[in-house]
Design an enzyme around this catalytic site. Structure first.
Site, PDB file in Angstrom:
ATOM      1  CG  ASP A  14      -2.539  -4.750   6.158  1.00 44.65           C
ATOM      2  OD1 ASP A  14      -1.517  -5.206   5.598  1.00 44.65           O
ATOM      3  OD2 ASP A  14      -3.030  -3.648   5.850  1.00 44.65           O
ATOM      4  N   GLY A  26       0.305  -5.039   0.654  1.00 47.16           N
ATOM      5  CA  GLY A  26      -0.899  -4.950  -0.148  1.00 47.16           C
ATOM      6  C   GLY A  26      -0.808  -5.695  -1.460  1.00 47.16           C
ATOM      7  N   GLY A  79       0.824  -1.197   0.000  1.00 49.22           N
ATOM      8  CA  GLY A  79       0.000   0.000   0.000  1.00 49.22           C
ATOM      9  C   GLY A  79       0.861   1.250   0.000  1.00 49.22           C
ATOM     10  CD  GLU A 112       2.840  -6.030   6.369  1.00 52.58           C
ATOM     11  OE1 GLU A 112       2.288  -5.899   5.261  1.00 52.58           O
ATOM     12  OE2 GLU A 112       3.454  -7.071   6.698  1.00 52.58           O
TER      13      GLU A 112
END
Length: 364
Positions: free
Chosen positions: A144, A113, A64, A136
């Site tokens: 996530d 992402g 992301g 992350e």
């Protein structure tokens, strides 16, 4: 030009992530455009297969747009980042439930992402160039995009190792961990895509899929499965440090460079994901956790150190594992009320995914 290019060739519809200078990092408008295209193609009888690739030579997607998340967490009120994750996680669930073959070409860098828009697909292809990771904890965040479910389902404790260290893996290890289905030489990607215009997916795959080169994780299973079942991150680090394998000691040293808070929240997220019944429930949990990180020091500091200033010297707070209390961790899992994703309402069974049977077999 658009950051997402869409076109159809024969029976196949193509999504090309088109931010090559940013390794095709996902922005909020990109997520919305992909979702819109999937809706249109789902109801188009001329489209039999959807294919996602990345522009440029570096990878499918580096994750992301975390610089935008950093700016919102530092200078804004977090609503823009929360809205981005809300739509991104809905897209991840949509991909997992997509009724037509969704072919993800996981060539080059596929992280964060990027895993979310590929590894939930029904046909996931890795190449000799693939570098796949959920990194992350190194930026003060937590895996996530459904990553905690994907990693929780990996054999033994491989997923715990990958989630906590953020280690990058290649094609063979992605196949071993259940993050990819097939290996294909990168030189076959274009001919494969051409074949999808005329052939059903299984026939096109048969022309181009090959055996993957040998990976690394299978040879590390002994120390990974011995060290990572521990109940706390502190004990995991202790076991790794005491193990005789040099790779285990290196893993311990890597963990001590990651955000202590992120490590503890990640471990709890993974353990809880193993008990949750569906991807949607895991995404609900991840949304709570992600929104909670917006109020932390480590998210802004981690992105600053790795992406903004690039000094690679984050100053975590709390600075040590011992300073992160159980109460600190529990706060990440508190309900969000109206901001819940609502992907799996209580009492309503989610439709089966393309991977659900495989997941259930793995759980058993």
């Amino acid at each position: 030009m658009s950051d997402v290019l869409l076109h159809t060739t024969g029976r196949a519809a193509h999504i090309t992530l088109n931010r090559p200078k940013a390794i095709n990092a996902l922005s909020h408008p990109m997520v919305l455009r992909i979702a819109e295209a999937l809706t249109a193609w789902e109801h188009d009888p001329a489209v039999e297969t959807v294919v996602i690739t990345g522009a440029g030579e570096r990878g499918l997607c580096a994750g992301g747009d975390i610089r935008a998340v950093h700016d919102d967490a530092r200078d804004g009120d977090g609503t823009a980042a929360a809205a981005f994750w809300y739509d991104e996680y809905h897209l991840n669930a949509r991909i997992a439930r997509y009724p037509k073959p969704y072919v993800a070409i996981m060539d080059g860098i596929v992280m964060g992402g990027g895993v979310g828009v590929s590894a939930h697909g029904s046909v996931r292809i890795a190449t000799e160039r693939s570098r796949i990771a959920m990194p992350e904890t190194g930026i003060g965040f937590v895996p996530d995009v459904g990553g905690t479910r994907l990693l929780a389902l990996a054999p033994g404790e491989l997923g715990t190792h990958l989630a906590l260290t953020g280690a990058q893996i290649g094609a063979a290890d992605a196949l071993l961990c259940g993050l990819a289905d097939h290996f294909m030489p990168s030189g076959s990607i274009r001919p494969f895509a051409d074949d999808l215009a005329e052939l059903p997916v299984p026939e096109a795959l048969a022309r181009h899929v090959r055996s993957a080169p040998e990976g690394e994780l299978a040879g590390h299973r002994a120390w990974i499965d011995a060290c990572y079942p521990a109940d706390t991150v502190e004990e995991i680090v202790q076991r790794l440090s005491a193990h005789g394998d040099p790779a285990a000691k290196q893993a311990a040293e890597t963990l001590l460079t990651r955000s202590p808070t992120s490590l503890k929240v990640t471990l709890k997220s993974l353990r809880r994901a193993r008990r949750l019944g569906s991807l949607e429930q895991v995404l609900d949990q991840e949304y709570r956790v992600s929104c909670a990180t917006l109020a932390t020091h480590d998210l802004v500091e981690g992105i600053r150190a790795q992406v903004v200033d690039k000094d690679r010297d984050p100053h975590w707070s709390p600075a040590t594992l011992a300073e992160v209390t159980d109460a600190d961790v529990d706060r990440f899992f508190a309900p969000l009320g109206e901001r819940e994703l609502g992907l799996a309402p209580p009492g309503r069974a989610a439709p089966p995914t393309a991977h659900q049977a495989r997941d259930e077999d793995h759980d058993r």
